[in-house]
Design an enzyme around this catalytic site. Structure first.
Site, PDB file in Angstrom:
ATOM      1  N   GLU A  19       0.598  -1.172  -0.069  1.00 57.60           N
ATOM      2  CA  GLU A  19      -0.076  -0.144   0.207  1.00 57.60           C
ATOM      3  C   GLU A  19       0.949   1.234  -0.095  1.00 57.60           C
ATOM      4  OE1 GLU A  19      -2.620  -0.470   3.454  1.00 57.60           O
ATOM      5  OE2 GLU A  19      -2.828  -2.509   3.035  1.00 57.60           O
TER       6      GLU A  19
ATOM      7  N   ASP B 105      -3.785   8.952  11.155  1.00 59.55           N
ATOM      8  CA  ASP B 105      -2.593   8.633  11.490  1.00 59.55           C
ATOM      9  C   ASP B 105      -1.887   8.889  12.641  1.00 59.55           C
ATOM     10  OD1 ASP B 105      -2.488   7.180   8.842  1.00 59.55           O
ATOM     11  OD2 ASP B 105      -2.367   9.063   7.962  1.00 59.55           O
TER      12      ASP B 105
END
Length: 255
Positions: free
Chosen positions: A46, A57
């Site tokens: 990815e 994140d």
């Protein structure tokens, strides 16, 4: 079927996916990292396209995104780099990022370009399911791109069933509702969550992400799903002086 579908159809052992941020540690390191990951034993990768406000994140991936942006990484530059992707990498490749850069680039342009360079799927966590289904689904399907949805411990069974109906690759199970970089929750509650999803016997395979950092957490994830996705732990490795040279060694610590 794209490469991702073929992988899940044919692979019988646990599947390992690795995430990294395009443009990190260097602007032009994207293909070198991708090639090293395949040689090291990753089953699919990815590639994150950086965004200035990566809310899901944790600090490690946030920092890598900021470095990548400072290095000058953009979607147009990433697609230019990926022109030679399929000359160097044969495993499935997904792009992962936030919806704002995709909208700025144009969803149709994004899908067309992703397919053109050989990308197999896309993960856009903040793309609403309703918008995907009603505005963009046909564009993804026409370009043979798998759109990957995320499920958390709080996701209702009704929504999971809907996600399963709309999916054509795999379903990404977040190990918790926290940001990336937290250790995999090994607890009764987490076990119950993973078992609940497994018992639903979904049409699509599932993968666990967020908190996978070593062989123990990878093996734990594989008890309930087809495998796991490693992100923050790998990005930390890339930040070391011998980051790219250490990729195969890192993968050996996982599988």
């Amino acid at each position: 079927m794209n490469r991702l579908n073929e992988l899940f159809k044919k692979k019988t052992t646990p599947i390992l996916s690795i995430y990294f941020t395009a443009g990190y540690p260097n602007l032009d390191s994207t293909l070198d990292i991708a090639e090293a990951l395949e040689k090291g034993g990753a089953d699919f990768i990815e590639i994150g396209f950086p965004y200035s406000d990566p809310v899901a994140d944790g600090p490690v991936i946030q920092a890598s995104s900021q470095v990548a942006l400072n290095n000058g990484m953009t979607l147009p530059i990433l697609f230019e780099q990926l022109k030679d992707l399929r000359k160097r990498v044969s495993i499935p490749v997904l792009l992962m990022g936030y919806v704002n850069p995709v909208l700025q680039y144009g969803v149709e342009n994004f899908c067309n370009k992703a397919a053109e360079v050989g990308v197999d799927g896309v993960i856009v966590p903040d793309l609403p399911m309703y918008e995907y289904e009603n505005l963009y689904k046909n564009c993804f399907l026409e370009n043979k791109l798998s759109n990957i949805f995320l499920v958390t411990p709080q996701t209702s069974e009704e929504r999971i069933r809907k996600i399963d109906e709309l999916s054509n690759g795999f379903i990404y199970l977040l190990s918790s509702s926290s940001t990336t970089g937290k250790d995999l929750q090994v607890s009764d509650a987490a076990d119950a969550y993973f078992q609940r999803i497994k018992n639903m016997e979904l049409r699509n395979p599932t993968m666990i992400g967020f908190g996978i950092s070593d062989q123990k957490s990878f093996d734990k994830a594989a008890e309930y799903t087809r495998g796991a996705i490693v992100g923050s732990a790998f990005v930390k490795t890339l930040g070391k002086p011998d980051g790219i040279a250490g990729i195969s060694g890192f993968i050996r610590t996982i599988k």
